[in-house]
Structure formats: structure tokens, C-alpha cells
Write a protein that holds these residues in place. Structure first.
Motif, PDB file in Angstrom:
ATOM      1  N   SER A 206      -1.427  -1.200   0.802  1.00 32.86           N
ATOM      2  CA  SER A 206      -1.154  -2.243  -0.221  1.00 32.86           C
ATOM      3  C   SER A 206       0.455  -2.383  -0.146  1.00 32.86           C
ATOM      4  CB  SER A 206      -1.552  -1.817  -1.518  1.00 32.86           C
ATOM      5  OG  SER A 206      -2.899  -1.763  -1.504  1.00 32.86           O
TER       6      SER A 206
ATOM      7  N   CYS B 280      -4.946   5.770  -6.110  1.00 30.66           N
ATOM      8  CA  CYS B 280      -5.203   4.318  -5.405  1.00 30.66           C
ATOM      9  C   CYS B 280      -6.184   4.518  -4.620  1.00 30.66           C
ATOM     10  CB  CYS B 280      -4.010   4.045  -4.838  1.00 30.66           C
ATOM     11  SG  CYS B 280      -4.310   2.428  -3.840  1.00 30.66           S
ATOM     12  N   ARG B 281      -6.240   5.113  -3.075  1.00 27.65           N
ATOM     13  CA  ARG B 281      -7.071   4.825  -2.278  1.00 27.65           C
ATOM     14  C   ARG B 281      -8.457   5.687  -2.303  1.00 27.65           C
ATOM     15  NH1 ARG B 281      -2.839   5.340   2.680  1.00 27.65           N
ATOM     16  NH2 ARG B 281      -1.875   6.333   0.910  1.00 27.65           N
TER      17      ARG B 281
ATOM     18  N   HIS C 254       2.901   3.048  -5.493  1.00 29.26           N
ATOM     19  CA  HIS C 254       1.777   3.095  -6.579  1.00 29.26           C
ATOM     20  C   HIS C 254       0.712   4.263  -6.480  1.00 29.26           C
ATOM     21  CE1 HIS C 254       0.230   1.256  -2.945  1.00 29.26           C
ATOM     22  NE2 HIS C 254      -0.894   1.567  -3.350  1.00 29.26           N
ATOM     23  N   GLU C 255       1.273   5.203  -5.650  1.00 25.46           N
ATOM     24  CA  GLU C 255       0.355   6.410  -5.624  1.00 25.46           C
ATOM     25  C   GLU C 255       0.749   7.612  -6.075  1.00 25.46           C
ATOM     26  OE1 GLU C 255      -1.479   6.496  -1.926  1.00 25.46           O
ATOM     27  OE2 GLU C 255      -2.544   4.732  -2.053  1.00 25.46           O
TER      28      GLU C 255
ATOM     29  N   CYS D 207       0.839   3.109   1.406  1.00 26.51           N
ATOM     30  CA  CYS D 207      -0.454   2.582   1.416  1.00 26.51           C
ATOM     31  C   CYS D 207      -0.329   1.420   2.041  1.00 26.51           C
ATOM     32  CB  CYS D 207      -1.126   2.600  -0.075  1.00 26.51           C
ATOM     33  SG  CYS D 207      -2.441   1.659  -0.180  1.00 26.51           S
TER      34      CYS D 207
HETATM   35 ZN   LIG Z   1      -2.533   2.196  -2.484  1.00 23.78          ZN
END
Ligand SMILES: [Zn+2]
Ligand SMILES: [Zn+2]
Length: 358
Positions: free
Chosen positions: A40, A154-155, A64-65, A38
Motif C-alpha cells: 500500500s 495492516c496486512r 501505516h503499520e 507494505c
Molecule cells: Zn500495509
């Protein structure tokens, strides 16, 4: 187990063998079957965020995904057991404070950001520990495979939260999405599913083509506009008086201002993208114009875990496919290359690590 570790900001991640996580009493440990890469991660890798006391230290396991399967749980965990298929939101709440109890766990003051702080090692690894699992962990429906679910931590959920929950986008609204990377394309697909007419904005024709495939009614390429026509002029031309809701899904000054300027009187801008070294967390805005036309400026980050049922219901009811955003599956060893490619804005759609053996 293999894990990808931030060694130095801007340098390739180190793939190392590290001890497997053991669950604390409130934790679950999840086998990571897929984890998205990502922007991020890119911000963390670049060392961004010190201006918001949010920079990621060296030694951090990024990622983190994740989506995967529970392999062990702590003694205090009651809702999950080994074998459960799950998705993990990156914005972890403590589950006990007033925000968590009100269904706003993504802004929990004692919350953690998975993969961005030493207390919450990330999921560019074969296994990841999920703190306060009863509150944070989300059961994954049978129809959702791990690769398609990777961005749901996340996204994808951020886009849903921004549009449906923060901006209250509804059927018949006009929506502009500025920046059609992973979160932008998620916003296009979800905005279309919510019944909005979507205007996609990006300087890359391939990104606009993906946006069109995901339901955008029209694309605007700022690079193709004449000298005397601005992005917001073009959006206004396409929608009458401007859009009801506009999202900056990138986070640079230009897309933020273009997005704000795209909304109609009393319209709503939602900021989703985080800024870069050029802005350092601050963007000059046309405040007199925003006051004159009563424009709202909202922020959105992550989504409370309590909102997943609504997101899953939307996906089922409208038969949209989060997996359609996945452009490429990669091994763990390729993450560094993909982060470097993000510096050139060269990544399309969502890329997901699905092989953690190399
Ligand atoms: Zn993310
Ligand atoms: Zn909390």
C-alpha cells in the motif's frame, strides 16, 4: 524528529527533520518502534488510486503499520497513558458513527487512513499521532514485541478480517491464496491456524517455500504449469471441486480472475489486493459463470479495532508467530529502495523499519 516524506510520486522519499506531533484532545502520540513497509505504501508512492479518489498527495509522511509505545495523550483520552505498549491499525474510525458503534470502524465514513492523507501523517517517523485514540488504539499483549506486531496494524489484521470475519472461513475448509507477499503469507498462516487446508499460489518459488513454512499444504506455481492447464484447473485438481474460500492478495487482473475461478459452487472470493495502473480499479470478471455457480465476491480492507481481541486469542490459542513473517529489518533511509524493489516484485515476506535514526 526524522520522517520519510513523499516528495514526488516514483522518486525517493525525502528523510527530513520535522516537528514532533502534539496530541489534540482525542489523540495519543506513539513512539514508533517498528513500522512495516507494505505494498500500500508502494501504491501511494506510485501515485495510484486516483481512479478511486484515493491518491496520496505530495508532502505526505508515509507509513501505516506502526507498533510502539504511547508517549503522550490529549486531555480527552481516558483508556491510554504514557508507557502503554500499542499497535495502531491504519484504518482509523471516528468512534462515534453507526458503523463504528456496530464494530465496523474500518468502513467508517468519517474515518482516516493513517499515512495516506494529510490529516493523518504516517509512521515512517519517530513519532506518530493517533486520532480518536480511545477507539482506534490497540493495547499490545506482553508476548508481542513491536517488530512482530508491525504488520498487525495492516496486512496481518487484514488477512484475519478477510478470512475469519468476511469469508467466515472455518476448520476443514479449503483456502486458496493467490499472491504470497506480506498479506498473502499472513493469510496462509492465519488460514492454517483457522483449520483450513491452504493452497498457496505464486510465481516465485522462494515465496512458495515461505508459504510452506507458514502452513500451506501445497504450492502452485503458475509459471510451471503446462500451456493447457490454468491455475484454477490446478486448484480444482488439488481440491476436488474448488476451494471454499479464495483470496486475491495481490490485486492484478490475472490473480483476481484466477482466484474467482478457483472457488467451488457457492464458494467465496475475497479481494484484498488493490489494483495497479494496468487495471485502474476495474477487472473484467466471469459474471455468467459466477451467477451459474452462485459464487460470492467480497471486498476486505483493514479490520475494525474492536476485532483485535479475537485475533490475539487466535494467535495465543494456536501459537502462531506473526514475527515469522518478518524477513528483514531495515533503517528508515532504506524505505525508498524497498519501494523501488516492489516495482520488480522483488520483496519477500514482511520488511520492517526498526531504526529511525538514519
Ligand atoms: Zn500495509
Ligand atoms: Zn465511524
Amino acid at each position: 524528529m526524522h520522517a520519510a516524506i513523499l516528495r514526488e510520486h516514483g522518486e525517493p522519499l525525502a528523510i527530513r527533520d520535522v516537528p514532533e506531533p502534539e496530541p489534540e484532545p482525542d489523540d495519543a502520540v506513539v513512539r514508533v518502534d517498528a513500522c512495516g513497509v507494505c505494498r500500500s505504501d508502494w501504491h501511494a508512492w506510485m501515485g495510484h488510486g486516483e481512479w478511486a479518489d484515493d491518491s496520496v498527495p505530495r508532502g505526505q509522511i508515509l507509513g501505516h503499520e506502526p507498533a510502539g509505545e504511547v508517549v503522550s495523550v490529549g486531555d480527552a483520552v481516558s483508556r491510554f497513558a504514557p508507557g502503554d505498549r500499542v499497535v495502531v491499525p491504519f484504518s482509523l474510525g471516528d468512534g462515534t458513527c453507526s458503523y463504528c458503534r456496530r464494530g465496523a470502524g474500518n468502513v467508517c465514513g468519517d474515518g482516516r487512513a493513517l499515512g495516506f492523507e494529510p490529516e493523518a501523517p504516517g509512521a515512517f517517523a519517530e513519532r506518530v499521532a493517533v486520532p480518536d485514540a480511545d477507539y482506534n488504539l490497540v493495547e499490545r499483549p506482553d508476548w508481542l514485541d513491536a517488530t512482530a506486531a508491525a504488520a498487525l496494524g495492516c496486512r496481518y489484521m487484514t488477512a484475519y478480517h478477510a478470512l475469519a470475519e468476511r469469508a467466515a472461513l472455518s476448520g476443514g475448509d479449503a483456502l486458496a491464496v493467490h499472491g504470497c507477499g506480506g498479506v498473502g503469507l499472513s493469510a496462509v498462516q492465519i488460514g492454517n491456524a483457522l483449520g483450513a487446508r491452504v493452497v498457496a499460489v505464486d510465481v516465485d518459488e522462494e515465496a512458495l517455500a515461505m508459504a510452506s513454512d507458514l502452513g500451506a499444504a501445497v504450492g502452485v506455481n503458475p509459471a510451471a504449469l503446462g500451456d493447457d492447464e490454468s491455475v484454477s484447473d490446478r486448484v480444482r485438481e488439488l481440491t476436488g471441486s474448488g476451494v471454499d474460500v479464495s483470496v486475491d492478495a495481490l490485486g492484478i487482473a490475472e490473480t483476481c480472475r484466477n482466484s474467482v475461478r478457483s472457488v467451488r459452487p457457492r464458494g467465496t472470493h475475497v479481494q484484498v489486493g488493490l489494483t495497479t495502473e494496468a487495471e485502474r480499479g476495474e477487472v473484467a470478471l466471469p459474471t455468467d459463470w459466477m451467477t451459474r455457480w452462485e459464487v460470492s465476491f467480497l471486498g476486505a480492507r483493514g479490520m475494525p479495532p474492536t476485532s483485535y481481541d479475537d485475533l490475539f486469542a487466535l494467535i495465543e490459542a494456536t501459537e502462531i508467530d506473526p514475527g515469522a513473517l518478518v524477513h528483514r529489518e531495515i533503517p528508515l533511509s532504506a524505505v525508498s529502495d524497498r519501494l523501488a524493489t516492489m516495482s520488480e516484485y522483488g520483496v519477500r515476506g514482511v520488511e520492517v523499519v526498526t531504526d529511525f535514526s538514519e
